[in-house]
Design a protein around this motif. Structure first.
Motif, PDB file in Angstrom:
ATOM      1  N   PRO A 124       0.791  -1.234   0.000  1.00 15.54           N
ATOM      2  CA  PRO A 124       0.000   0.000   0.000  1.00 15.54           C
ATOM      3  C   PRO A 124       0.826   1.287   0.000  1.00 15.54           C
ATOM      4  O   PRO A 124       0.308   2.346  -0.374  1.00 15.54           O
ATOM      5  N   ASN A 127       0.795   3.575  -3.017  1.00 20.83           N
ATOM      6  CA  ASN A 127      -0.292   4.530  -3.293  1.00 20.83           C
ATOM      7  C   ASN A 127       0.204   5.969  -3.312  1.00 20.83           C
ATOM      8  O   ASN A 127      -0.295   6.799  -4.086  1.00 20.83           O
ATOM      9  N   GLN A 149      -6.518   0.331 -10.795  1.00 24.13           N
ATOM     10  CA  GLN A 149      -7.432  -0.471  -9.967  1.00 24.13           C
ATOM     11  C   GLN A 149      -8.526  -1.155 -10.786  1.00 24.13           C
ATOM     12  O   GLN A 149      -9.499  -1.656 -10.214  1.00 24.13           O
ATOM     13  N   ARG A 152      -9.828  -4.516  -9.495  1.00 21.60           N
ATOM     14  CA  ARG A 152      -9.947  -4.632  -8.033  1.00 21.60           C
ATOM     15  C   ARG A 152     -11.342  -5.017  -7.550  1.00 21.60           C
ATOM     16  O   ARG A 152     -11.504  -5.620  -6.502  1.00 21.60           O
ATOM     17  N   LYS A 155     -12.280  -4.675  -3.824  1.00 23.66           N
ATOM     18  CA  LYS A 155     -11.048  -4.263  -3.160  1.00 23.66           C
ATOM     19  C   LYS A 155     -10.606  -2.862  -3.588  1.00 23.66           C
ATOM     20  O   LYS A 155      -9.551  -2.386  -3.175  1.00 23.66           O
ATOM     21  N   THR A 156     -11.413  -2.213  -4.411  1.00 21.30           N
ATOM     22  CA  THR A 156     -11.072  -0.872  -4.893  1.00 21.30           C
ATOM     23  C   THR A 156     -10.940   0.108  -3.730  1.00 21.30           C
ATOM     24  O   THR A 156     -11.792   0.166  -2.848  1.00 21.30           O
ATOM     25  N   ASN A 157      -9.863   0.857  -3.752  1.00 26.58           N
ATOM     26  CA  ASN A 157      -9.649   1.931  -2.786  1.00 26.58           C
ATOM     27  C   ASN A 157     -10.370   3.159  -3.344  1.00 26.58           C
ATOM     28  O   ASN A 157      -9.825   3.890  -4.174  1.00 26.58           O
ATOM     29  N   THR A 158     -11.591   3.375  -2.914  1.00 25.19           N
ATOM     30  CA  THR A 158     -12.409   4.434  -3.508  1.00 25.19           C
ATOM     31  C   THR A 158     -11.872   5.829  -3.202  1.00 25.19           C
ATOM     32  O   THR A 158     -12.018   6.744  -4.020  1.00 25.19           O
ATOM     33  N   GLU A 159     -11.262   5.999  -2.055  1.00 22.82           N
ATOM     34  CA  GLU A 159     -10.673   7.302  -1.727  1.00 22.82           C
ATOM     35  C   GLU A 159      -9.555   7.632  -2.714  1.00 22.82           C
ATOM     36  O   GLU A 159      -9.459   8.759  -3.222  1.00 22.82           O
TER      37      GLU A 159
END
Length: 220
Positions: A124, A127, A149, A152, A155-159
């Motif tokens: 991570p 990022n 992504q 993903r 598991k997507t990191n929406t932020e």
């Protein structure tokens, strides 16, 4: 790795007629041997099988592929990185950046973004690098930041997704606006409400192309 036999096999399988068509498809930006993807992967199969057993990424092989003039060599390097994904780490991102900013076009960039995405998922701390790429002067790095992504799903990191896309709203580059639409469209298959809300919030800043691509699955 002893990769010279592979290179010889590739040269022996060149197809001049097909190479012209393949080059034309890529707007004549690159020369091709004329080897279609299925055949190319068959030719690489044994070498890649041995490479996986070695459990270590051979960057000299990748560098050799990247500096060769025929486009198939760059595709082979990307296929190799995909096969060796489990042995890549955050320390390899700088090397991948060099690939992404050399002989750049959508075909290699779209091959590298998933590789970068898998590294970032496992490490991570990457990022922070992707946030920097999302505002880089090189728009191909921006495209990777936007699309890394894609696979993903939940598991997507929406932020992170929201930030890198916001960093590129108002951009006039086709490949950036296409990437924005593509990333949102793919995530809409998992979380349509999030994507719908994003479009409603930022539609005045979004390019029509991005909105069109992002909305493709929202009405279904």
């Amino acid at each position: 790795m002893d990769f010279e036999p592979l290179f010889i096999a590739l040269e022996n399988n060149r197809d001049e007629e097909r190479s012209v068509k393949m080059s034309a498809y890529m707007r004549n930006q690159f020369q091709f041997l004329g080897i279609p993807t299925p055949k190319r992967r068959i030719l690489c199969k044994e070498l890649f099988k041995k490479a996986v057993n070695e459990k270590q990424v051979d960057w000299s092989f990748i560098d050799e592929c990247w500096k060769r003039k025929y486009r198939e060599y760059q595709y082979i390097a990307i296929d190799y990185l995909s096969r060796m994904q489990q042995y890549l780490s955050a320390s390899d991102i700088s090397k991948i950046k060099k690939l992404a900013t050399t002989k750049s076009w959508w075909d290699t960039i779209d091959g590298l973004d998933n590789i970068v995405g898998e590294i970032a998922l496992a490490y991570p701390e990457v990022n922070d690098t992707l946030l920097q790429w999302s505002i880089d002067d090189n728009f191909w790095l921006r495209r990777i930041a936007i699309d890394h992504q894609l696979s993903r799903k939940s598991k997507t990191n929406t932020e992170l997704l929201e930030t890198v896309v916001k960093n590129n709203l108002g951009h006039t580059e086709f490949f950036i606006n296409k990437a924005i639409g593509w990333s949102l469209r793919e995530y809409s298959k998992t979380n349509p409400e999030w994507v719908r809300h994003f479009i409603e919030t930022y539609q005045e800043k979004m390019a029509p192309l991005s909105i069109k691509e992002a909305s493709k699955h929202l009405d279904n």
